[in-house]
Write a protein that holds these residues in place. Structure first.
Motif, PDB file in Angstrom:
ATOM      1  N   MET A   1       0.840  -1.174   0.000  1.00  0.00           N
ATOM      2  CA  MET A   1       0.000   0.000   0.000  1.00  0.00           C
ATOM      3  C   MET A   1       0.887   1.240   0.000  1.00  0.00           C
ATOM      4  SD  MET A   1      -3.284   0.828   0.583  1.00  0.00           S
ATOM      5  CE  MET A   1      -4.277   2.141   1.134  1.00  0.00           C
ATOM      6  N   VAL A   2       0.609   2.166  -0.886  1.00  0.00           N
ATOM      7  CA  VAL A   2       1.357   3.405  -0.994  1.00  0.00           C
ATOM      8  C   VAL A   2       0.671   4.473  -0.145  1.00  0.00           C
ATOM      9  CG1 VAL A   2       2.127   5.199  -2.585  1.00  0.00           C
ATOM     10  CG2 VAL A   2       2.122   2.824  -3.316  1.00  0.00           C
ATOM     11  N   GLY A   3       1.452   5.251   0.592  1.00  0.00           N
ATOM     12  CA  GLY A   3       0.902   6.307   1.429  1.00  0.00           C
ATOM     13  C   GLY A   3       0.800   7.619   0.665  1.00  0.00           C
ATOM     14  N   VAL A   4      -0.009   8.511   1.189  1.00  0.00           N
ATOM     15  CA  VAL A   4      -0.161   9.843   0.613  1.00  0.00           C
ATOM     16  C   VAL A   4       0.164  10.860   1.693  1.00  0.00           C
ATOM     17  CG1 VAL A   4      -1.780  11.492  -0.403  1.00  0.00           C
ATOM     18  CG2 VAL A   4      -1.944   9.068  -0.987  1.00  0.00           C
ATOM     19  N   ASN A   5       1.038  11.792   1.371  1.00  0.00           N
ATOM     20  CA  ASN A   5       1.418  12.860   2.278  1.00  0.00           C
ATOM     21  C   ASN A   5       1.189  14.170   1.530  1.00  0.00           C
ATOM     22  OD1 ASN A   5       2.540  14.642   4.071  1.00  0.00           O
ATOM     23  ND2 ASN A   5       4.526  13.635   4.179  1.00  0.00           N
ATOM     24  N   LYS A   6      -0.006  14.730   1.649  1.00  0.00           N
ATOM     25  CA  LYS A   6      -0.390  15.935   0.903  1.00  0.00           C
ATOM     26  C   LYS A   6      -1.049  16.922   1.852  1.00  0.00           C
ATOM     27  CE  LYS A   6      -1.184  18.109  -3.037  1.00  0.00           C
ATOM     28  NZ  LYS A   6      -0.129  18.544  -3.911  1.00  0.00           N
ATOM     29  N   VAL A   7      -0.596  18.177   1.797  1.00  0.00           N
ATOM     30  CA  VAL A   7      -1.144  19.241   2.621  1.00  0.00           C
ATOM     31  C   VAL A   7      -1.575  20.378   1.712  1.00  0.00           C
ATOM     32  CG1 VAL A   7      -0.613  20.941   4.404  1.00  0.00           C
ATOM     33  CG2 VAL A   7       0.343  18.656   4.552  1.00  0.00           C
ATOM     34  N   ILE A   8      -2.761  20.914   1.947  1.00  0.00           N
ATOM     35  CA  ILE A   8      -3.245  22.097   1.252  1.00  0.00           C
ATOM     36  C   ILE A   8      -3.702  23.080   2.322  1.00  0.00           C
ATOM     37  CG2 ILE A   8      -4.970  23.058  -0.310  1.00  0.00           C
ATOM     38  CD1 ILE A   8      -5.041  20.346  -1.727  1.00  0.00           C
ATOM     39  N   LEU A   9      -3.146  24.286   2.291  1.00  0.00           N
ATOM     40  CA  LEU A   9      -3.474  25.306   3.277  1.00  0.00           C
ATOM     41  C   LEU A   9      -3.806  26.621   2.580  1.00  0.00           C
ATOM     42  CD1 LEU A   9      -0.499  24.762   5.758  1.00  0.00           C
ATOM     43  CD2 LEU A   9      -2.854  24.007   6.087  1.00  0.00           C
ATOM     44  N   ILE A  10      -4.736  27.359   3.140  1.00  0.00           N
ATOM     45  CA  ILE A  10      -4.979  28.744   2.750  1.00  0.00           C
ATOM     46  C   ILE A  10      -4.930  29.544   4.041  1.00  0.00           C
ATOM     47  CG2 ILE A  10      -6.605  30.430   1.823  1.00  0.00           C
ATOM     48  CD1 ILE A  10      -7.667  28.265  -0.020  1.00  0.00           C
ATOM     49  N   GLY A  11      -4.021  30.505   4.089  1.00  0.00           N
ATOM     50  CA  GLY A  11      -3.864  31.281   5.300  1.00  0.00           C
ATOM     51  C   GLY A  11      -3.100  32.560   5.052  1.00  0.00           C
ATOM     52  N   GLN A  82      -2.203  36.772   1.866  1.00  0.00           N
ATOM     53  CA  GLN A  82      -2.988  35.541   1.899  1.00  0.00           C
ATOM     54  C   GLN A  82      -2.398  34.591   0.873  1.00  0.00           C
ATOM     55  OE1 GLN A  82      -7.128  35.483   0.574  1.00  0.00           O
ATOM     56  NE2 GLN A  82      -7.627  34.329   2.419  1.00  0.00           N
ATOM     57  N   LEU A  83      -2.196  33.337   1.263  1.00  0.00           N
ATOM     58  CA  LEU A  83      -1.444  32.394   0.459  1.00  0.00           C
ATOM     59  C   LEU A  83      -2.130  31.040   0.402  1.00  0.00           C
ATOM     60  CD1 LEU A  83       1.424  32.618  -0.845  1.00  0.00           C
ATOM     61  CD2 LEU A  83       2.292  31.528   1.194  1.00  0.00           C
ATOM     62  N   TYR A  84      -2.104  30.435  -0.781  1.00  0.00           N
ATOM     63  CA  TYR A  84      -2.518  29.044  -0.983  1.00  0.00           C
ATOM     64  C   TYR A  84      -1.228  28.240  -1.084  1.00  0.00           C
ATOM     65  CZ  TYR A  84      -4.082  24.910  -3.567  1.00  0.00           C
ATOM     66  OH  TYR A  84      -4.326  23.623  -3.980  1.00  0.00           O
ATOM     67  N   VAL A  85      -1.072  27.210  -0.253  1.00  0.00           N
ATOM     68  CA  VAL A  85       0.156  26.411  -0.217  1.00  0.00           C
ATOM     69  C   VAL A  85      -0.184  24.945  -0.412  1.00  0.00           C
ATOM     70  CG1 VAL A  85       2.130  25.691   1.187  1.00  0.00           C
ATOM     71  CG2 VAL A  85       1.267  28.016   1.383  1.00  0.00           C
ATOM     72  N   GLU A  86       0.573  24.275  -1.277  1.00  0.00           N
ATOM     73  CA  GLU A  86       0.511  22.817  -1.420  1.00  0.00           C
ATOM     74  C   GLU A  86       1.873  22.259  -1.048  1.00  0.00           C
ATOM     75  OE1 GLU A  86      -0.635  21.431  -5.259  1.00  0.00           O
ATOM     76  OE2 GLU A  86      -2.505  22.543  -5.258  1.00  0.00           O
ATOM     77  N   ASN A 111       4.515  24.105  -4.041  1.00  0.00           N
ATOM     78  CA  ASN A 111       4.187  25.341  -4.753  1.00  0.00           C
ATOM     79  C   ASN A 111       3.268  26.177  -3.889  1.00  0.00           C
ATOM     80  OD1 ASN A 111       1.315  24.789  -5.423  1.00  0.00           O
ATOM     81  ND2 ASN A 111       2.191  23.153  -6.660  1.00  0.00           N
ATOM     82  N   PHE A 112       3.138  27.437  -4.263  1.00  0.00           N
ATOM     83  CA  PHE A 112       2.204  28.325  -3.579  1.00  0.00           C
ATOM     84  C   PHE A 112       1.678  29.351  -4.557  1.00  0.00           C
ATOM     85  CE2 PHE A 112       6.367  30.309  -2.622  1.00  0.00           C
ATOM     86  CZ  PHE A 112       6.154  31.578  -3.154  1.00  0.00           C
ATOM     87  N   THR A 113       0.531  29.931  -4.207  1.00  0.00           N
ATOM     88  CA  THR A 113      -0.090  30.987  -4.993  1.00  0.00           C
ATOM     89  C   THR A 113      -0.489  32.106  -4.051  1.00  0.00           C
ATOM     90  OG1 THR A 113      -0.968  29.368  -6.563  1.00  0.00           O
ATOM     91  CG2 THR A 113      -1.977  31.562  -6.575  1.00  0.00           C
ATOM     92  N   VAL A 114      -0.091  33.325  -4.390  1.00  0.00           N
ATOM     93  CA  VAL A 114      -0.504  34.481  -3.594  1.00  0.00           C
ATOM     94  C   VAL A 114      -1.936  34.813  -3.979  1.00  0.00           C
ATOM     95  CG1 VAL A 114      -0.057  36.891  -3.041  1.00  0.00           C
ATOM     96  CG2 VAL A 114       1.853  35.338  -3.453  1.00  0.00           C
ATOM     97  N   LEU A 115      -2.840  34.768  -3.017  1.00  0.00           N
ATOM     98  CA  LEU A 115      -4.250  35.076  -3.264  1.00  0.00           C
ATOM     99  C   LEU A 115      -4.533  36.553  -3.071  1.00  0.00           C
ATOM    100  CD1 LEU A 115      -5.855  32.025  -1.447  1.00  0.00           C
ATOM    101  CD2 LEU A 115      -5.327  32.272  -3.875  1.00  0.00           C
TER     102      LEU A 115
END
Length: 148
Positions: A1-11, A82-86, A111-115
């Motif tokens: 089984m393969v694991g997933v380590n993914k975070v998505i934040l907006i702050g 304000q930033l969107y971060v993956e 990656n990130f995106t400035v909101l």
């Protein structure tokens, strides 16, 4: 089984990024360096308690960017943006001065995106520092009638 380590934040950024430069290969003197930018990101959630009162809960996240993403962060990120971060979660440990084992969990950004950027102060406004100022000027046609 393969694991997933993914975070998505907006702050929102708690402070300007701290940037550290490391030599890529300490034996080489050709100027190759690796940059690391780190900054705190606050995410806030709201909910109501049993009495109907609005409760605000803020979590602080340690975000780390490497290489070219760190260079971009150094140039454009400012406190309050304000930033969107993956990215992914990574825990590292070290030994402090007293010999105690310390741990920290960080979000290593892919990656990130400035909101939304905070409004610059009057002394920080510099049209020559704006990357669009070299492209757009008084003679630039407005983008109102786009063909799509």
């Amino acid at each position: 089984m393969v694991g997933v380590n993914k975070v998505i934040l907006i702050g929102n950024l708690g402070k300007n990024p701290d940037v550290v430069t490391f030599p890529q290969d300490p034996r080489r003197e050709d100027g190759n360096v690796v940059k690391k930018a780190s900054f705190p990101l606050a995410t806030t959630e709201f909910h109501k308690n049993r009495d109907g009162e609005k409760i605000e809960q803020t979590e602080w996240h340690n975000v780390v960017c490497w290489r070219s993403l760190a260079e971009i962060a150094e140039k454009i990120l400012r406190k309050g943006s304000q930033l969107y971060v993956e990215g992914k979660l990574q825990t590292r440990s070290w030994e402090d001065k007293e010999g105690n084992r310390r741990y920290i969990t960080e979000v290593v950004a892919d990656n990130f995106t400035v909101l939304a950027n905070r409004a610059p102060k009057a002394e920080e406004q510099n049209p020559q520092g704006d990357p669009l100022s070299s492209i757009l000027n008084e003679d630039t046609e407005p983008l109102t009638d786009l063909p799509f």
